[in-house]
Scaffold this motif. Structure first.
Motif, PDB file in Angstrom:
ATOM      1  N   THR A 935       1.214  16.611 -55.569  1.00  0.00           N
ATOM      2  CA  THR A 935       2.285  16.066 -55.015  1.00  0.00           C
ATOM      3  C   THR A 935       3.601  17.155 -54.601  1.00  0.00           C
ATOM      4  N   ALA A 936       4.393  16.958 -53.795  1.00  0.00           N
ATOM      5  CA  ALA A 936       5.375  17.838 -53.317  1.00  0.00           C
ATOM      6  C   ALA A 936       6.668  17.226 -52.875  1.00  0.00           C
ATOM      7  N   LEU A 937       7.896  17.831 -53.180  1.00  0.00           N
ATOM      8  CA  LEU A 937       8.996  17.328 -52.416  1.00  0.00           C
ATOM      9  C   LEU A 937       9.423  18.330 -51.391  1.00  0.00           C
ATOM     10  N   ILE A 938       9.573  17.770 -50.231  1.00  0.00           N
ATOM     11  CA  ILE A 938       9.990  18.801 -48.999  1.00  0.00           C
ATOM     12  C   ILE A 938      11.541  18.412 -48.814  1.00  0.00           C
ATOM     13  N   SER A 939      12.246  19.624 -48.804  1.00  0.00           N
ATOM     14  CA  SER A 939      13.400  19.511 -48.311  1.00  0.00           C
ATOM     15  C   SER A 939      13.735  20.099 -46.976  1.00  0.00           C
ATOM     16  N   ILE A 940      14.118  19.361 -45.964  1.00  0.00           N
ATOM     17  CA  ILE A 940      14.335  19.810 -44.862  1.00  0.00           C
ATOM     18  C   ILE A 940      15.669  19.803 -44.252  1.00  0.00           C
ATOM     19  N   ALA A 941      16.220  20.640 -43.584  1.00  0.00           N
ATOM     20  CA  ALA A 941      17.499  20.529 -43.240  1.00  0.00           C
ATOM     21  C   ALA A 941      17.752  21.380 -41.940  1.00  0.00           C
ATOM     22  N   SER A 942      18.774  20.945 -41.097  1.00  0.00           N
ATOM     23  CA  SER A 942      18.911  21.282 -39.833  1.00  0.00           C
ATOM     24  C   SER A 942      20.094  22.191 -39.478  1.00  0.00           C
ATOM     25  N   TRP A 943      20.167  23.314 -38.583  1.00  0.00           N
ATOM     26  CA  TRP A 943      21.229  24.083 -38.226  1.00  0.00           C
ATOM     27  C   TRP A 943      21.096  24.181 -36.709  1.00  0.00           C
ATOM     28  N   ALA A 944      20.405  23.108 -36.202  1.00  0.00           N
ATOM     29  CA  ALA A 944      20.536  22.806 -34.723  1.00  0.00           C
ATOM     30  C   ALA A 944      21.719  22.283 -34.126  1.00  0.00           C
ATOM     31  N   ASP A 945      21.962  22.422 -33.124  1.00  0.00           N
ATOM     32  CA  ASP A 945      23.153  22.362 -32.406  1.00  0.00           C
ATOM     33  C   ASP A 945      23.553  20.707 -32.066  1.00  0.00           C
ATOM     34  N   SER A 946      22.479  20.099 -32.323  1.00  0.00           N
ATOM     35  CA  SER A 946      22.490  18.708 -31.846  1.00  0.00           C
ATOM     36  C   SER A 946      21.416  17.877 -32.810  1.00  0.00           C
ATOM     37  N   ASP A 947      21.461  16.612 -32.669  1.00  0.00           N
ATOM     38  CA  ASP A 947      20.248  15.832 -33.227  1.00  0.00           C
ATOM     39  C   ASP A 947      19.031  16.304 -32.508  1.00  0.00           C
ATOM     40  N   VAL A 948      17.957  16.475 -33.508  1.00  0.00           N
ATOM     41  CA  VAL A 948      16.815  16.734 -32.847  1.00  0.00           C
ATOM     42  C   VAL A 948      15.609  15.842 -33.689  1.00  0.00           C
ATOM     43  N   ASN A 949      14.308  15.870 -32.938  1.00  0.00           N
ATOM     44  CA  ASN A 949      13.161  15.482 -33.646  1.00  0.00           C
ATOM     45  C   ASN A 949      12.031  16.342 -34.034  1.00  0.00           C
ATOM     46  N   VAL A 950      11.742  16.644 -34.987  1.00  0.00           N
ATOM     47  CA  VAL A 950      10.793  17.837 -35.488  1.00  0.00           C
ATOM     48  C   VAL A 950       9.413  17.186 -35.996  1.00  0.00           C
ATOM     49  N   LYS A 951       8.520  17.815 -35.930  1.00  0.00           N
ATOM     50  CA  LYS A 951       7.257  17.775 -36.580  1.00  0.00           C
ATOM     51  C   LYS A 951       6.953  18.719 -37.625  1.00  0.00           C
ATOM     52  N   LEU A 952       6.361  18.239 -38.897  1.00  0.00           N
ATOM     53  CA  LEU A 952       6.002  19.075 -39.839  1.00  0.00           C
ATOM     54  C   LEU A 952       4.585  19.786 -39.515  1.00  0.00           C
ATOM     55  N   ASN A 953       4.663  21.142 -39.869  1.00  0.00           N
ATOM     56  CA  ASN A 953       3.316  21.915 -39.710  1.00  0.00           C
ATOM     57  C   ASN A 953       3.087  22.177 -41.238  1.00  0.00           C
ATOM     58  N   ILE A 954       2.050  21.534 -41.635  1.00  0.00           N
ATOM     59  CA  ILE A 954       1.603  21.437 -43.264  1.00  0.00           C
ATOM     60  C   ILE A 954       0.307  22.322 -43.301  1.00  0.00           C
ATOM     61  N   ASP A 955       0.511  23.304 -44.071  1.00  0.00           N
ATOM     62  CA  ASP A 955      -0.903  23.718 -44.576  1.00  0.00           C
ATOM     63  C   ASP A 955      -1.296  22.787 -45.774  1.00  0.00           C
ATOM     64  N   TRP A 956      -2.324  22.118 -45.743  1.00  0.00           N
ATOM     65  CA  TRP A 956      -2.595  21.122 -46.771  1.00  0.00           C
ATOM     66  C   TRP A 956      -3.154  22.008 -47.706  1.00  0.00           C
ATOM     67  N   LYS A 957      -4.019  22.913 -47.562  1.00  0.00           N
ATOM     68  CA  LYS A 957      -4.789  23.805 -48.414  1.00  0.00           C
ATOM     69  C   LYS A 957      -3.724  24.491 -49.584  1.00  0.00           C
ATOM     70  N   LYS A 958      -2.644  24.987 -48.950  1.00  0.00           N
ATOM     71  CA  LYS A 958      -1.604  25.633 -49.337  1.00  0.00           C
ATOM     72  C   LYS A 958      -1.007  24.566 -50.622  1.00  0.00           C
ATOM     73  N   LEU A 959      -0.865  23.447 -49.972  1.00  0.00           N
ATOM     74  CA  LEU A 959      -0.115  22.271 -50.592  1.00  0.00           C
ATOM     75  C   LEU A 959      -0.722  21.891 -51.668  1.00  0.00           C
ATOM     76  N   GLY A 960      -2.022  21.968 -51.537  1.00  0.00           N
ATOM     77  CA  GLY A 960      -2.987  21.352 -52.533  1.00  0.00           C
ATOM     78  C   GLY A 960      -3.148  19.983 -52.502  1.00  0.00           C
ATOM     79  N   ILE A 961      -3.039  19.243 -51.315  1.00  0.00           N
ATOM     80  CA  ILE A 961      -3.144  18.055 -51.194  1.00  0.00           C
ATOM     81  C   ILE A 961      -4.011  17.369 -49.999  1.00  0.00           C
TER      82      ILE A 961
END
Length: 1001
Positions: A935-961
């Motif tokens: 399991t993992a807890l992912i914290s994401i935070a934005s410094w963008a100048d406006s509201d944005v949509n993002v996708k997560l690029n996950i290295d599942w092997k490194k994450l162990g899931i």
């Protein structure tokens, strides 16, 4: 009636009459009393005379012998009130002076009591930095009433007493002045002397520098001092030197004290703190005391009575010597049969803790956990997570760290900090190297677990360079570089080159640069008059260096609003009359820090010191579990209410019932102990506010410390709260003030023996009150004191938790320094940061958070303060704000998520690490992972100048899931995020300045 008296009877009557005449005092002693806070000093001032009018008519007259220490009393307002508090408007004053003043007023309520207030003031400034101004005289009297005052009117009132608003404000007895005639008489009686010595006990601190107290006139000049002490007690006393001519060198010497039965208290156990002692760094303290004509100098002395001393009366001599002239004082000390402990320090009101000023407690440089002993192998010195390699000339050829990018562990793979050796260059006007050196080789002069020291000498035809250096177990290096001209020489520049690996020079902080990405090029000049800047930190998260360029007479400047009142000393060498500076120029192979000093000439025999310090960062790995377990509650509140919040550590600020007085937590220690005992019973730890940059006026030792000149208290313009003006007088800097309890602090001068007292005080609080650590609100001491503090706080398995708060020092009053750069020398001993007021969590970029706020590049973690911080951005660095300083956010909701997820024991992998298994497809939206098994807890935070949509690029092997079985959920966190479920390929909406906490299973 006719009297028939014989000669004997007549003689007896004459003797009786003479006796009564002699017994009648020339001036009756005015009674001084405690007003018991029966009036409002903010309206009326702190002092009044109580006058009883028993006459008739509409004119009362009284002459008040107030014997005031303040100058120009005629320029201060007089207020008269009747017993009900009604102001008398018809008032006239005559002959107002320091000794007395005549007040004529209309007795509006007839016979009875009237009050004459004679020092009313007006508080201007701010609540915490008041500016007390004394009200000027006003004439409200009716002209017709004034015209009817008889010129020959006699006093028809009695002054029954002089009152201060409370006992703490009283002038009696040590600030009730002798009259000019009394002073003249006592000088005349001792006209053959160059100085007088007045003897005073420990309970009557000498407070005035110019006026003799009336008490001394009444006692007269005496030659014997007597007092009583318990066995084992530190007995303080004062020798008040009154200069009848200028005195340049005042000393006190002591003989042995010998009892009637032959027992001895040795003279070496008696000392004067004004002239002798031990400095904060353990070196001897010797001070020359001078006293100008007409001035008073208190010489505070102390007798260390042995616990084994025999009961009895001991006699000996104290000799005051000044410019070859001396006064001999007999000391008669009676030692009682009672035995005290620890020198009687549990009774600080008796000045027993003055002994602490010369303490060497915790001075030995023993290794402090988690650090490890230094290991020397050939020219290599290894320390916790780092290694230093030295060249034959004594300078580093390489500095390495072995911390992982995540800062969670140490590996065998080195991170090289230097791209080539550190070196000095002596160049001609064309920039060409001019000297050829012969080197003596590297010689180690000390090899201890805590300190390794070495020396080396390099010689050319015209210059000799002596290098003396040391490294300590925490990664602090100190270099003394002595450059001596062997013949007349001229140089276009003498410069110091620090070549750094680009990978270890990603960020920069200092020299006027806010913490963040290192600029591509950089040019800086000295400006000590305005800027507290003499060095910088350059580094990456897991490798870096702080450097600081120092004068040989370096003195730590004041900070926290007071830099401009005691700025840096421009180094004679580095500064070179402001010709010096620093440039930073990068290329693919190196980032070159060049500290140049400019053109100069040296005559044969001239000496320059190019001293500098280095700190190798990080200091240790990050203790994330301490962060998750140590939830701070920063307020004095009932224990049970704090327990219910989920907090585990209580910070007790000052200005409350158990720690009322700033940086002097000794007065209500019994209440403090009771509170701490209850907290411990209920599983909470308690830390207290205590630092030394300023000291409460409630300190018992205030006037003893004042007797030390500018050693403890900084010189300044005075002013501030009325008590300071009325009792301290002048030549100080007024600091923080708490209006609710009238606690007025005075600025500490910096590096002095009060730090010895501070270390002893922290030890006493740890051992006797049970504190679990301290909360530092900016710091006015250096790393020597910090190490000593950490030792006493952690001895005997005490936790010794230290957290450091700072308001952003990057402003005019603080000399435009960065808090993290300013306090980095303390970071090895800090457990948590709280960088605080005026830190902008909204406008600043991630590199600022990382370097100036989070503490992560140094092995620390922190919390936010200003406006509640930004909880989304904070969690990228493992930070929340602090209860109950929540303002816009309540950390309890995030704390609950920590617990429900089980964040304790997780591995924190920040966005700054190339090993972070989660990134977003937007460089302005960053992700940090808290990883556990499956399991993992992912914290994401934005410094963008406006509201944005993002996708997560996950290295599942490194994450162990296993991605096929993974779920991504956003649990509901009140005032942070609504509950939501995402798929790995989903776009996640991120509002401007916000983010998410996502759990992946």
């Amino acid at each position: 009636m006719k009297l028939n008296l014989n000669n004997k009877q007549i003689l007896n009557r004459i003797l009786i009459m003479c006796f009564f005449i002699i017994s009648i005092p020339l001036t009756a002693q005015v009674k001084y009393a405690d007003g018991n806070d029966s009036w409002n000093p903010d309206l009326l001032g702190n002092h009044r005379a109580v006058v009883l009018f028993s006459g008739t008519g509409n004119t009362a007259k009284t002459t008040i012998e107030w014997r005031r220490r303040d100058e120009n009393p005629q320029l201060k307002k007089i207020i008269v009130q009747d017993a009900s508090g009604k102001e008398v408007l018809n008032v006239k004053t005559e002959n107002i002076n320091r000794e007395n003043g005549t007040i004529i007023f209309e007795p509006i309520s007839g016979k009875g009591t009237y009050y004459v207030y004679y020092m009313p003031y007006i508080d201007e400034g701010t609540a915490n930095y008041p500016k007390g101004l004394y009200a000027k005289p006003e004439n409200k009297a009716d002209a017709q009433w004034l015209s009817k005052i008889k010129t020959d009117l006699k006093d028809n009132c009695t002054v029954t007493e002089i009152e201060s608003v409370n006992a703490f404000n009283s002038f009696y007895p040590m600030e009730v002045i002798a009259t000019a005639s009394e002073t003249k008489d006592i000088i005349a009686k001792n006209s053959c002397s160059s100085f007088l010595v007045f003897l005073e006990d420990r309970e009557h601190s000498i407070k005035m520098k110019t006026d003799l107290p009336q008490r001394w006139i009444q006692k007269g000049v005496q030659n014997t001092f007597s007092d009583t002490a318990m066995k084992g007690e530190y007995l303080a006393f004062q020798l008040g030197v009154y200069a009848l001519e200028d005195l340049k060198n005042v000393k006190v010497s002591f003989t042995n004290l010998v009892s009637t039965n032959g027992a001895t208290i040795e003279g070496k156990d008696i000392s004067c703190i004004n002239t002798d002692g031990t400095r904060y760094d353990g070196t001897p303290f010797n001070n020359t005391v001078s006293v100008s004509k007409g001035k008073i100098q208190a010489m505070w002395c102390g007798i260390d009575v042995p616990q084994t001393a025999a009961t009895g009366t001991y006699s000996g001599k104290a000799t005051v010597i000044a410019d070859g002239k001396s006064k001999e004082i007999t000391l008669q000390i009676t030692v009682s049969n009672e035995v005290t402990k620890n020198g009687g320090i549990d009774s600080p009101e008796k000045m027993t803790r003055l002994k602490w000023l010369n303490s060497t407690l915790a001075q030995e440089n023993t290794v402090i956990a988690p650090y490890t002993p230094l290991v020397v192998k050939d020219a290599e010195i290894s320390l916790l997570g780092r290694k230093l390699t030295l060249a034959p000339n004594g300078f580093p050829t390489q500095i390495q760290t072995f911390f992982t990018p995540e800062m969670t562990s140490v590996t065998t793979k080195p991170n090289n900090i230097l791209s080539s050796p550190i070196a000095f260059h002596f160049k001609d006007a064309s920039g060409k190297e001019t000297l050829q050196w012969k080197n003596s080789g590297l010689k180690f002069t000390k090899k201890e677990a805590g300190t390794v020291a070495w020396e080396s000498t390099s010689t050319s035809q015209s210059v000799q360079m002596d290098v003396n250096a040391s490294i300590e177990f925490d990664g602090f290096l100190h270099y003394t570089v002595k450059v001596t001209a062997l013949e007349d020489a001229s140089f276009g520049d003498i410069n110091f080159e620090l070549p750094m690996q680009p990978a270890s020079a990603k960020y920069m902080m200092g020299l006027g640069q806010k913490g963040g990405d290192r600029p591509a090029s950089f040019d800086w000049k000295w400006d000590v008059a305005h800027k507290n800047q003499d060095g910088a930190w350059i580094g990456a998260v897991n490798s870096g260096l702080q450097f600081s360029l120092r004068d040989e007479k370096y003195s730590r400047p004041l900070n926290t609003n007071f830099y401009l009142q005691k700025p840096l000393l421009l180094p004679t060498s580095w500064g070179n009359e402001n010709k010096g500076g620093i440039t930073i120029t990068p290329n693919q192979k190196t980032v070159l820090v060049n500290a140049y000093s400019g053109a100069r000439t040296m005559k044969k025999g001239d000496i320059l010191y190019y001293n500098f310090t280095l700190l190798i960062t990080p200091f240790h790995t990050i203790n994330t579990d301490f962060q998750w377990n140590s939830k701070f509650y920063h307020k004095y509140s009932p224990i049970d209410s704090i327990s219910q919040t989920g907090a585990t550590v209580i910070n007790i600020h000052h200005a409350n019932a158990i720690n009322p007085y700033i940086n002097y937590p000794f007065i209500e220690f019994k209440k403090m102990k009771s509170y701490i005992d209850e907290a411990h019973e209920k599983g909470l730890k308690v830390k207290i506010y205590n630092t030394v940059r300023e000291v409460s006026n409630k300190a018992y030792e205030t006037f003893a410390l004042r007797s030390l000149g500018h050693e403890i208290y900084s010189p300044g313009k005075g002013g501030g709260f009325s008590w300071l003006q009325e009792h301290v007088g002048d030549d100080y800097i007024a600091a923080w003030f708490v209006p609710e309890i009238k606690d007025a602090a005075i600025v500490n001068s910096g590096m002095n023996r009060w730090h010895n007292y501070y270390v002893e005080g922290m030890n006493w609080l740890t051992q006797n009150v049970g504190i679990d650590g301290i909360y530092l609100d900016d710091v006015a001491f250096d790393r020597i004191t910090m190490k000593r503090i950490k030792r006493v706080l952690t001895q005997d398995n005490h936790p010794g938790i230290i957290d450091l708060h700072s308001a952003n020092q990057y402003n005019k009053s603080d000399g435009f320094n960065n808090s993290a750069n300013l306090y980095m020398e303390h970071f090895p001993y800090i457990n948590k940061l709280w960088f605080g007021e005026y830190f902008d969590y909204e406008k600043n970029q991630p590199d600022f958070f990382l370097t100036e706020v989070s503490g992560i590049p140094f092995g620390l973690m922190g919390e936010m303060l200003q406006d509640g911080g930004n909880p989304w951005r904070g969690m990228v660095y493992g930070m929340t704000n602090r209860l109950p300083w929540s303002h816009n956010a309540d950390p309890r909701n995030i704390w609950k998520l920590w617990d429900s997820f089980g964040i304790k024991g997780s591995e924190m992998i920040g966005y700054w690490s190339e090993n972070c298994p989660v990134k977003t497809n937007n460089e302005k939206v960053l992700a940090t992972v808290y990883k556990k098994n499956g399991t993992a807890l992912i914290s994401i935070a934005s410094w963008a100048d406006s509201d944005v949509n993002v996708k997560l690029n996950i290295d599942w092997k490194k994450l162990g899931i296993n991605p096929a079985k993974a779920t991504i959920t956003a649990p509901e966190v009140t005032n942070f995020q609504a509950a939501k479920t995402f798929k790995a390929k989903d776009e996640i909406p991120v509002s401007k300045g916000k983010g998410w906490l996502l759990i992946v299973k």
